[in-house]
Design an enzyme around this catalytic site. Structure first.
Site, PDB file in Angstrom:
ATOM      1  N   GLN A   1       1.969  -4.905  -1.834  1.00 23.79           N
ATOM      2  CA  GLN A   1       1.530  -5.973  -2.739  1.00 23.79           C
ATOM      3  C   GLN A   1       2.719  -6.629  -3.437  1.00 23.79           C
ATOM      4  O   GLN A   1       2.567  -7.664  -4.090  1.00 23.79           O
ATOM      5  CB  GLN A   1       0.569  -5.430  -3.806  1.00 23.79           C
TER       6      GLN A   1
ATOM      7  N   ALA B   1       0.506  -1.249   6.930  1.00 23.44           N
ATOM      8  CA  ALA B   1       1.075  -0.443   5.844  1.00 23.44           C
ATOM      9  C   ALA B   1       0.492   0.971   5.805  1.00 23.44           C
ATOM     10  O   ALA B   1       1.168   1.905   5.397  1.00 23.44           O
ATOM     11  CB  ALA B   1       0.867  -1.139   4.504  1.00 23.44           C
TER      12      ALA B   1
ATOM     13  N   ALA C   1       1.787  -7.461   7.360  1.00 25.52           N
ATOM     14  CA  ALA C   1       1.741  -8.921   7.532  1.00 25.52           C
ATOM     15  C   ALA C   1       0.510  -9.555   6.878  1.00 25.52           C
ATOM     16  O   ALA C   1       0.603 -10.637   6.300  1.00 25.52           O
ATOM     17  CB  ALA C   1       1.771  -9.263   9.028  1.00 25.52           C
ATOM     18  N   HIS C   2      -0.642  -8.860   6.952  1.00 28.21           N
ATOM     19  CA  HIS C   2      -1.879  -9.553   6.565  1.00 28.21           C
ATOM     20  C   HIS C   2      -2.053  -9.733   5.052  1.00 28.21           C
ATOM     21  O   HIS C   2      -3.020 -10.349   4.610  1.00 28.21           O
ATOM     22  CB  HIS C   2      -3.115  -8.880   7.190  1.00 28.21           C
TER      23      HIS C   2
ATOM     24  N   CYS D   1     -11.567  -0.476  -1.049  1.00 24.22           N
ATOM     25  CA  CYS D   1     -11.641   0.587  -0.052  1.00 24.22           C
ATOM     26  C   CYS D   1     -12.710   1.612  -0.388  1.00 24.22           C
ATOM     27  O   CYS D   1     -13.161   2.341   0.477  1.00 24.22           O
ATOM     28  CB  CYS D   1     -10.295   1.288   0.070  1.00 24.22           C
TER      29      CYS D   1
HETATM   30  C1  LIG Z   1      -3.460  -3.184   1.851  1.00 23.12           C
HETATM   31  C2  LIG Z   1      -2.614  -2.074   1.390  1.00 23.12           C
HETATM   32  C3  LIG Z   1      -2.260  -1.026   2.239  1.00 23.12           C
HETATM   33  C4  LIG Z   1      -2.802  -0.907   3.645  1.00 23.12           C
HETATM   34  O1  LIG Z   1      -2.272  -1.883   4.517  1.00 23.12           O
HETATM   35  P1  LIG Z   1      -2.873  -2.077   5.973  1.00 23.12           P
HETATM   36  O2  LIG Z   1      -1.872  -2.963   6.660  1.00 23.12           O
HETATM   37  O3  LIG Z   1      -4.180  -2.736   5.790  1.00 23.12           O
HETATM   38  O4  LIG Z   1      -2.971  -0.753   6.619  1.00 23.12           O
HETATM   39  C5  LIG Z   1      -1.422  -0.044   1.758  1.00 23.12           C
HETATM   40  N1  LIG Z   1      -0.948  -0.089   0.508  1.00 23.12           N
HETATM   41  C6  LIG Z   1      -1.262  -1.073  -0.348  1.00 23.12           C
HETATM   42  C7  LIG Z   1      -0.704  -1.068  -1.727  1.00 23.12           C
HETATM   43  C8  LIG Z   1      -2.112  -2.095   0.059  1.00 23.12           C
HETATM   44  O5  LIG Z   1      -2.437  -3.063  -0.791  1.00 23.12           O
END
Ligand SMILES: *Cc1c(COP(=O)(O)O)cnc(C)c1O
Length: 404
Positions: free
Chosen positions: A181, A73, A202-203, A328
């Site tokens: 989310q 993301a 995906a994660h 973060c």
């Molecule tokens: C976790 C998250 C991201 C980042 O996603 P990654 O796949 O870890 O780069 C971006 N935006 C939101 C709202 C997130 O919760």
């Protein structure tokens, strides 16, 4: 029951065993490059990628052709903002976003600002909500994009996507949504909500790390993007690089499971999160729920425990994996920028814990967490003169402190 207990599902999720099983053959027998056109190894990989694309698209009501695979993301957010800013620079240079967005949006926005783009960061109220009138007023002739997230990763507040999409469509500006989310955890349909671009990964939905998607609308309107990664012209030129076939297979399976089970899972999460929240607030006073009371991610419980330092509380409950502030930025002791943006005072911001309940949590685990939190907070408060004063009815805001 095994400890430590994982209750940090907004940071990442374990890969569902059904997803792992689906991925395994693509590491070994089916290892082909999806771009190899001359043999069965390539064809097999390509077929698997296209099947994954169908499921990933289906999760948000999109078509397979509208999905660009990325590394996650963060990359999708970078590509959406930078790619739109560059491609539409002759149309305008103004982008609207919000102070509580993920750093992947905010840091990209700051970078664009340093290159001469005009950025508006909408404020939020004390529940993390934007004012739709303010959004409407902020849109001008030079506005090209509005970027607002679905559900907030810290406080769980859900933005009114349908209303936002109605405004952006009416004003003729593009709407990007960081839906990371939101997917699987709330109703999310790009056509119903007039979303033009959407990021997800995906994660966070029980798939593997390192693979994400950017949805790019193809019709009404057809959205165009400048790439940020150049090379072999993969993903219709918008994102070059050999496709992460195993990752995409896993992302596809994770999306398929969410399509099939997401609605019932929401109820399960809501029930576990409710049990956690009620269990804690029944036993402890001076506990504050951060975020919106009802419009929120079903697994998110963000609580501030007044008269307790978040860090001390975390140390006291070290057999439970949760976050204080934002995962973060937790390397610093700065209180979370999201809580600050909601106008929370230092006392509330410094004492906040984010519980993220997910697919593999049980009632037994929730009850264990309640007990540990309640006893730890009670023990820490026993040592707090402020808590004692508050309980004696002294208004701490009116106390004249003697500062030496
Ligand atoms: C976790 C998250 C991201 C980042 O996603 P990654 O796949 O870890 O780069 C971006 N935006 C939101 C709202 C997130 O919760």
């Amino acid at each position: 029951m095994k400890t430590p207990i994982y209750m940090d599902y907004h940071a990442t999720t374990p890969v569902d065993p059904r997803v792992v099983e689906e991925m395994l053959p693509y590491f070994t027998e089916m290892f082909g490059n999806a771009a190899s056109r001359n043999h069965a190894f390539g064809w097999g990989a390509e077929e698997a990628v296209e099947q994954g694309r169908e499921h990933v698209a289906g999760l948000i009501g999109a078509e397979a052709k509208e999905i660009i695979f990325t590394s996650g993301a963060t990359e999708s957010d970078n590509l959406a903002l930078t790619g739109i800013a560059e491609f539409y620079k002759d149309k305008g240079n103004h982008i609207i976003t919000c102070v509580t967005e993920h750093k992947a949006i905010l840091d990209t926005a700051h970078m664009l600002e340093s290159k001469g783009h005009r950025l508006t960061y909408l404020p939020v109220d004390n529940q993390g909500c934007i004012d739709l009138n303010q959004l409407e007023d902020a849109i001008g002739d030079d506005t090209i994009l509005v970027s607002l997230m679905a559900a907030n990763n810290e406080i769980g507040t859900i933005h009114p996507l349908k209303e936002i999409g109605r405004i952006t469509r009416e004003k003729g500006v593009l709407f990007h949504c960081d839906a990371t989310q939101g997917v699987g955890h709330m109703d999310l349909d790009v056509n119903e909500m007039n979303i033009d671009l959407a990021s997800y990964t995906a994660h966070k939905i029980y798939g593997p790390k390192g693979v994400g998607a950017l949805y790019v609308r193809r019709r009404k309107p057809r959205v165009r993007l400048s790439p940020i990664i150049f090379g072999g012209g993969h993903e219709r030129g918008m994102r070059s690089g050999t496709l992460n076939v195993t990752g995409i297979v896993g992302f596809g399976k994770a999306a398929q499971l969410m399509i099939e089970e997401g609605t019932s899972e929401r109820e399960q999460l809501q029930s576990l999160a409710g049990r956690l929240r009620e269990g804690i607030t029944r036993e402890l006073d001076h506990v504050h729920l951060n975020g919106h009371p009802t419009q929120r991610h079903p697994g998110n419980v963000n609580l501030s425990f007044l008269f307790v330092e978040g860090e001390s509380l975390l140390m006291g409950i070290n057999d439970i994996a949760v976050s204080s502030g934002s995962a973060c930025t937790s390397a610093s002791l700065e209180p979370s920028y999201v809580l600050r943006a909601m106008g929370l005072g230092d006392d509330l911001a410094h004492s906040s814990i984010r519980f993220g309940v997910g697919r593999f949590n049980t009632e037994e685990e929730v009850d264990f967490v309640i007990r540990r939190v309640v006893e730890t907070v009670a023990r820490l408060r026993e040592m707090s003169p402020l808590y004692e004063m508050a309980n004696e009815g002294i208004d701490l805001d009116k106390v004249q402190w003697n500062v030496h």
